[in-house]
Design a protein around this motif. Sequence first.
Motif, mmCIF file in Angstrom:
data_model
loop_
_atom_site.group_PDB
_atom_site.id
_atom_site.type_symbol
_atom_site.label_atom_id
_atom_site.label_comp_id
_atom_site.label_asym_id
_atom_site.label_seq_id
_atom_site.Cartn_x
_atom_site.Cartn_y
_atom_site.Cartn_z
ATOM 1 N N CYS A 288 -70.965 26.749 33.100
ATOM 2 C CA CYS A 288 -70.869 25.339 33.364
ATOM 3 C C CYS A 288 -71.646 24.913 34.691
ATOM 4 C CB CYS A 288 -69.318 25.448 34.091
ATOM 5 S SG CYS A 288 -68.810 23.931 34.935
ATOM 6 N N LEU B 204 -68.952 29.730 30.386
ATOM 7 C CA LEU B 204 -68.079 28.865 29.487
ATOM 8 C C LEU B 204 -67.578 29.779 28.041
ATOM 9 C CD1 LEU B 204 -70.308 25.907 29.456
ATOM 10 C CD2 LEU B 204 -68.226 25.771 30.296
ATOM 11 N N ARG C 153 -62.916 23.654 27.933
ATOM 12 C CA ARG C 153 -64.333 23.108 28.227
ATOM 13 C C ARG C 153 -64.653 21.480 27.313
ATOM 14 N NH1 ARG C 153 -63.788 27.300 25.626
ATOM 15 N NH2 ARG C 153 -64.926 26.840 23.640
#
Length: 158
Positions: free
Chosen positions: A30, A37, A44
């Motif tokens: 991220c 992530l 997400r």
Amino acid sequence: MALTFPASPSASALLPMSDSESEIASSADCAICLKSLCPEGDARRKMSCGHVFHEACLQKWWKQKTAFTCPVCYAARIAAAAAAERARVLAVVAKDPSYLFYEPRAWFADREVMLAAVARDGFMLKHASEALRADREVVLTAVAAAVADFHAEARLVD
């Protein structure tokens, strides 16, 4: 690919995002919190521009901004605007160094801007930051410009 928008009264101003796992899986971190992530982690979101963030990170970002922008693209626009402003100042200073007196004082500490200024008018060196007044290339450029000005004026007197 399903497009979703975060809840907001001004949904027309929002960027569409993708929930597609295959599209999100290609991103590693991220860009806001710099954490992984990973698929089994937090929710997400992939923005229409292609940047991927944790959902919670995006929500925090959007609370701080007046528009729903991508944090990475926003930073790129700011950098591009700063580069354009610098190019504008360099172009004007190359023609008229005294223009710096109408600009923020910070330009007197910018090496490239001051090199352009002293190349045109060696006496601009006295207005440069202390660090630039100690910079050999800046000083030599200023001296060369001052000497050239002196010789040009001496030819006018003859």
